[in-house]
Design an enzyme around this catalytic site. Structure first.
Site, PDB file in Angstrom:
ATOM      1  N   GLU A 177      50.714  25.416 106.368  1.00  0.00           N
ATOM      2  CA  GLU A 177      52.104  24.850 105.781  1.00  0.00           C
ATOM      3  C   GLU A 177      52.955  25.170 106.883  1.00  0.00           C
ATOM      4  O   GLU A 177      54.030  26.011 106.764  1.00  0.00           O
ATOM      5  CB  GLU A 177      52.479  25.550 104.490  1.00  0.00           C
ATOM      6  CG  GLU A 177      51.790  25.379 103.397  1.00  0.00           C
ATOM      7  CD  GLU A 177      52.232  25.869 101.961  1.00  0.00           C
ATOM      8  OE1 GLU A 177      53.291  26.474 102.112  1.00  0.00           O
ATOM      9  OE2 GLU A 177      51.818  25.491 100.820  1.00  0.00           O
ATOM     10  N   GLU A 373      45.172  24.913  97.974  1.00  0.00           N
ATOM     11  CA  GLU A 373      46.190  25.839  97.064  1.00  0.00           C
ATOM     12  C   GLU A 373      46.516  24.942  96.109  1.00  0.00           C
ATOM     13  O   GLU A 373      47.085  23.673  96.074  1.00  0.00           O
ATOM     14  CB  GLU A 373      47.315  26.208  97.716  1.00  0.00           C
ATOM     15  CG  GLU A 373      46.979  27.360  98.757  1.00  0.00           C
ATOM     16  CD  GLU A 373      48.246  27.827  99.481  1.00  0.00           C
ATOM     17  OE1 GLU A 373      49.491  27.759  98.752  1.00  0.00           O
ATOM     18  OE2 GLU A 373      48.057  28.357 100.498  1.00  0.00           O
TER      19      GLU A 373
END
Ligand code: GCO
Length: 467
Positions: A177, A373
């Site tokens: 991320e 995720e």
């Protein structure tokens, strides 16, 4: 019942292919604790959490889930859950206390023990090299991601890790991320919610930090391939923003594809990583705020990948509009379902549409994907009998797994799913107030209590379908 036509239909029973990878995910700073043991030095998160008022309740990762000492118990928990794949991250400052140069073999040894324990239980390790915990030493030396030097230091760290652990780890993820530790860590005009919490002077400088992270990813891909003794799989992990068409008609779908370029930071992160170019629409919008890009940077960034890890929690509804950009992002009303985070609007179709955007908007239809995720914070109920009831989490996960199933059924290359998270853990600026785990952590005693969702996910894995 075998003779029941519904039970035999993969569509109606949400059956996944036999090869589907069921997993769970964690990250070093959120679970390990042991912040000054065996030669580890501070990361920017240690420094940030020590500043009063930056993290709720002034919580820190000093102990977290004490996973550093309890990893054997945690791996046993994974085996009980039935996962065959585990995603975790390595702490850079455990392995290179100065961020560069000397390797701390004691830091490597911890991950060697963990990985051997996983493999003894038949669980494949998927290692993320960086999940936001930059060495403080490099922040002090040159401002970490503000400098291009960070990219080469990251690649050297990747070489150090892979040359030592590449005999037992063959699934690598470079960076998790990018937007979160760059744009949220150095953002302009607000107190950043994330470490290092250094507010830079301009948007251009913020974009420069994410550009350096992309370079780090590209150089690390090359470093991993060069250092790995065996053929390995390399992925980038991104949480690109997902425009979901309000209805699945050609006009709204086209609008969602247009929106993909400029929603969040997509045009400047997932675009260069997967297409080799910043989105021209974004560059036009940024004008003088665009980062400086050296001649060969985009070639370095645009490395061959074996997979993309897609982190997905929510999405944005978009519809076609008669305006200059040709779309409109729809605000959600206060009554729209949301779980226990301000941003956690429940938009399960974002999982499916994210995958379709990779295929159709970015043109990478053959790139294997996995959900690296997906999960939620919910307000778990502890019963007097000692059970933890988390129905909201089960409902949330069920909807998302159905969206994953739809993607697989339609032929998109979705190969696996890592649930966030195995354990309740240190939820960054929210400290321990938000619980994302399948396992409840009673922090004072460090007891692990599997929640109702743990048993439910266990059953999904056992039956290889959404139950
Ligand atoms: C992430 C974050 C996780 C968070 C989770 C919930 O990769 O998004 O890395 O560390 O804990 O997303 O907010």
């Amino acid at each position: 019942m075998a003779s029941d036509p519904i039970a035999r239909s993969p569509t109606a029973s949400y059956q996944f292919p036999d090869t589907f990878m069921w997993g769970a995910a964690t990250a070093a700073y959120q679970i390990e604790g042991a912040i000054d043991e065996d030669g580890r030095t501070p990361s920017v998160w240690d420094t940030f959490t020590d500043l009063p008022g930056r993290v709720l309740n002034d919580d820190t990762g000093a102990i977290a889930c004490d996973h550093y000492h309890r990893y054997v118990e945690d791996v046993a928990l994974m085996a009980r859950l039935g996962i065959k794949h585990y995603r975790f991250s390595l702490a850079w400052s455990r392995i290179m206390p100065d961020g560069r140069g000397q390797v701390n073999e004691a830091g490597i040894d911890f991950y060697r023990r963990l990985v051997d324990c996983l493999r003894d239980h038949g669980i494949t390790p998927h290692a993320t090299l960086f999940h936001w915990d930059s060495p403080q030493a490099l922040e002090d030396l040159y401002g970490s991601w503000r400098s291009r030097e960070m990219a080469q230091d990251f690649a050297d760290y990747a070489t150090a890790v892979v040359s030592r652990l590449g005999d037992r780890i063959t699934h690598w993820m470079t960076i998790n991320e990018i937007v979160c530790f760059t744009h949220l860590g150095y953002g302009v005009g607000k107190v950043p919610p994330h470490a290092p919490g250094t507010v830079v002077r301009s948007q251009k400088e913020v974009w420069q930090t994410s550009h350096h992270a992309l370079l780090a990813h590209g150089l690390a891909c090359q470093a991993i391939r060069a250092a790995s003794a065996t053929p390995c799989s390399i992925a980038l992990v991104d949480n690109f923003s997902v425009p979901v068409p309000i209805a699945e008609s050609p006009d709204h779908i086209a609008a969602a594809k247009r929106a993909f370029h400029t929603l969040g930071t997509n045009g400047g992160i997932i675009f260069p990583a997967l297409t080799g170019a910043y989105s021209p629409v974004l560059l036009e919008q940024l004008g003088a705020d665009a980062p400086d890009i050296h001649a060969d940077d985009l070639n370095t960034i645009f490395q061959p990948l074996d997979a993309l890890g897609f982190n997905v929690y929510t999405g944005n509804y978009v519809r076609a509009a008669d305006n200059a950009q040709g779309f409109e992002v729809l605000p959600l009303s206060a009554s729209y379902p949301r779980l226990n985070m301000p941003w956690l609007w429940v938009v399960p179709t974002a999982l499916y549409w994210g995958i379709r955007h990779v295929s159709e908007t970015l043109g990478r239809g053959n790139l294997p994907l996995f959900i690296s995720e997906n999960g939620c914070a919910s307000e778990d109920i502890l019963t007097p009998a000692g059970e933890v009831i988390d129905c909201c989490r089960i409902f949330y996960l069920r909807q998302h797994l159905k969206a994953a199933h739809r993607a697989v059924q339609e032929g998109y290359p979705l190969h696996g799913y890592f649930l966030w998270s195995l354990l309740d853990n240190f939820e960054w600026a929210w400290g321990y107030t938000r619980r994302f785990g399948l396992t409840y952590i009673d922090y004072p005693t460090q007891a692990r209590i599997p929640k109702a969702s743990f048993n439910w996910y266990c059953e999904c894995i056992r039956q290889n379908r959404v139950v």
